[in-house]
Design an enzyme around this catalytic site. Structure first.
Site, PDB file in Angstrom:
ATOM      1  CD  GLU A  60      31.042  12.754 128.546  1.00  0.00           C
ATOM      2  OE1 GLU A  60      31.659  13.706 129.072  1.00  0.00           O
ATOM      3  OE2 GLU A  60      31.484  11.594 128.525  1.00  0.00           O
ATOM      4  CG  HIS A 129      30.337   3.908 135.569  1.00  0.00           C
ATOM      5  ND1 HIS A 129      31.210   4.607 136.358  1.00  0.00           N
ATOM      6  CD2 HIS A 129      30.837   3.975 134.312  1.00  0.00           C
ATOM      7  CE1 HIS A 129      32.208   5.054 135.611  1.00  0.00           C
ATOM      8  NE2 HIS A 129      32.003   4.700 134.364  1.00  0.00           N
TER       9      HIS A 129
END
Lengths: 325, 322
Positions: A60, A129
């Site tokens: 990322e 998450h």
């Protein structure tokens, strides 16, 4: 007007912008051959080829930084984060590089770049998450933050975001990618920084964004049965925030509730309440109330998760509190 | 590769001398508290800037670096005035007083900055490589970093992407042996830092960064090869900084003898000896250049000191682009 899902609306916006501007490209994990982890980019690889719809490694920070560098030299990258939870890996690139570049170069290097992906909790994904970072992003100068899941809004704002000359963090939600709505075809742009009244009401102002708008609409429907008319405001853009829309509504209803996902310490809701109390002190008939997550990492268990999230029940309770009912 | 002409040798020498005297003056001004913040001097590493940046197409090829960034923009063609004014935070500086010592920028020269987060500029270079490849341009990007940057995750992520996508990136480790006060031998398991390239199936090179002629010759080949193949390369540039990491470095982590030994390989003296031996220049020439450079540096200081402060009302300029 066509009725399409949120994921289709986002795809339409990206596709149209990539057709009109060859410098726009989409990069992220699984965006190409897999057709997108949540199918937002379905079919785009086929249409645009592998130099414009690019499957990245799971890096990322790396591919977000690649986007920043490409934007410095004239490209318009759309960087897809599989979720904003993973974008935390790239916060150095977002906060230290994308947001600062224009300013610290004395105006020489704008960063026209969109960083987009689902934000907040989905369903039973546990602690790593299921979190919100919108409140962190809005507190950094040099970026625009959009958070919207209504299909038409998402299309109009995504097109504006891609054309904007600044880093734009675009927050979606995987829970409602399939939810449909009327979406204008072709050229449809919504200006950044302009909110929308999702439901008119006289008795209380309820500010909500992203998937909390759907909770707000349910709440308003239910309270209408009891004769309570809720005005729902969706800022759509969180940075810059359409404060005037909120002030005007509060001057009419005299009561404010903010419904936001995420932990409740130093949040966008705090800011909205702070600004409203400062600007509309004499208009308020009750202290504003905020509804937000309980201050715990998200538990996996379904019942516990529902309790942690700002749900319909707690919102109704908050509205009754400001109405002294 | 064509051997450098006599005129180029003079140009290299004067560029390195300007870098040296400019940085010495920066150090003095810092001690005199003419400016504050961080100040990372390039003294000892001049051959890296001069040798590498004269091997590219200046103003067309892209360059990005870390925060030891006062000298590279000057080699690229920025005036010492603009750099010195930026050091002093003035409105006339190359970043209008917003960047300072660590953030020199020039869009005109395609110098993409001076970056303050160790290793953070490395993925940016991959992005520039991506643009060059996407737009099918005949260009390269040089990405400078200190040796300690190779221990950052972003370095790994960027080199992997550059390798899988064949991006025309030249990643240059300026190995001056120390990341701040920690010897690279204590933080990296490799003896040859360029060996990191093996993990990415990437080309690699070790370049003598203490001798500008070697630096130039090797970098020229590397640049043209990269331009032709659009394949990235990891270059370890062996160099040494004679001064501390920044101005507030007592240098307790290395021996004075080591610094003295390194000074015997001073890139300025090495080139001067070569030029004298080759009868390219005489002592009179060197004296004359010393004077010329001194005037340029003093002019930059005068310019910077006399330049206006940025106006307060401009504080919100450039937060967002129109």
């Amino acid at each position: 007007m066509a009725i399409i899902s949120l994921r289709e609306a986002l795809r339409q916006a990206m596709t149209e912008e990539m057709e009109r501007d060859p410098t726009v490209f989409l990069m992220g994990e699984e965006v190409g051959e897999y057709n997108g982890a949540y199918k937002v980019s379905k079919g785009m690889l086929q249409q645009f080829g592998p130099m414009r719809v690019v499957d990245s490694p799971i890096s990322e920070a790396g591919f977000c930084g690649l986007g920043v560098g490409a934007a410095m030299v004239g490209m318009r990258p759309i960087i897809e984060m599989m979720t904003w939870n993973f974008a935390i890996q790239a916060f150095d690139q977002i906060i230290n590089h994308a947001a600062k570049m224009l300013y610290m170069s004395g105006g020489q290097f704008p960063i026209p770049m969109v960083i987009r992906g689902p934000h907040g909790a989905a369903h039973m994904l546990s602690a790593q998450h299921s979190q919100c970072v919108d409140h962190m992003l809005v507190n950094v100068p040099g970026m625009i933050v959009i958070s919207t899941v209504i299909p038409a809004d998402a299309k109009g704002l995504m097109k504006s975001a891609i054309r904007n000359n600044n880093p734009v963090c675009f927050l979606e939600s995987e829970m409602v990618y399939g939810k449909e709505g009327e979406v204008p075809e072709g050229e449809y742009l919504i200006p950044i920084g302009v909110g929308d009244i999702k439901r008119k009401g006289e008795h209380v102002t309820l500010v909500a964004w992203n998937k909390m708008v759907y909770v707000a609409l349910e709440v308003a429907e239910e309270l209408a049965q009891e004769g309570i008319e809720v005005e729902i405001l969706d800022p759509r853009t969180l940075q810059p925030l359409d404060e005037n829309m909120i002030f005007e509504s509060v001057r009419k209803t005299h009561r404010l509730v903010v419904l936001e996902e995420g932990w409740g310490i130093s949040t966008i809701g705090n800011y909205i309440v702070d600004r409203t109390v400062t600007e509309c002190f004499d208009d308020l008939d009750a202290p504003p109330v905020r509804v937000h997550n309980h201050f715990v990492p998200m538990p996996y268990n379904e019942t516990l998760e529902h309790e942690v999230l700002p749900n319909k029940e707690r919102t109704i309770e908050a509205i009754k509190k400001v109405l002294y009912r | 590769m064509p051997a450098p002409t006599n005129a180029q040798l003079v140009e290299f020498y004067k560029d390195m001398l300007l870098a040296r005297r400019f940085e010495e003056r920066c150090g003095q001004l810092y001690v005199q508290q003419k400016f504050s913040g961080f100040c990372h001097l390039y003294i000892g590493q001049e051959a890296v800037s001069t040798g590498s940046l004269n091997a590219i197409r200046k103003g067309q090829d892209y360059v990005i670096s870390g925060y030891r960034d006062h000298v590279q923009p000057i080699t690229l063609g920025m005036t010492p005035r603009e750099v010195m004014a930026e050091m002093l935070g003035k409105a006339t500086g190359c970043a209008s007083g917003r960047g300072g010592s660590m953030h020199m920028f020039s869009s005109k020269l395609r110098y993409l900055g001076g970056h303050g987060i160790v290793g953070g500029q490395v993925p940016l270079a991959a992005g520039v490589g991506w643009k060059i490849k996407s737009m099918k341009e005949d260009l390269v990007i040089l990405c400078f970093m200190g040796d300690a940057a190779i221990n950052q995750g972003q370095f790994h992520e960027a080199l992997n992407m550059a390798a899988i996508w064949d991006l025309p990136c030249i990643f240059i480790i300026e190995n001056n042996l120390y990341g701040m006060g920690t010897a690279i031998s204590r933080t990296c398991s490799l003896n040859v830092l360029a060996d990191r390239a093996k993990g990415y199936n990437m080309r690699q090179a070790v370049v003598d960064g203490r001798n500008v002629l070697n630096t130039y010759a090797q970098m020229y080949e590397i640049v043209e090869e990269t331009r032709k193949t659009s394949k990235p390369i990891l270059v370890e540039m062996q160099t040494y900084r004679f001064r501390g990491h920044s101005m507030s470095d007592p240098q307790t982590y290395r021996l004075k003898e080591e610094v003295e030994r390194e000074r015997q390989q001073d890139c300025l003296q090495t080139l001067r000896d070569h030029m004298v031996a080759q009868k390219v220049a005489t002592d009179d020439d060197f004296d004359k250049w010393e004077e010329e450079i001194s005037e340029i540096v003093e002019d930059s200081v005068t310019f910077a000191e006399e330049s206006p402060e940025p106006e307060l009302h401009t504080i919100f300029d450039h937060v967002l682009a129109p």
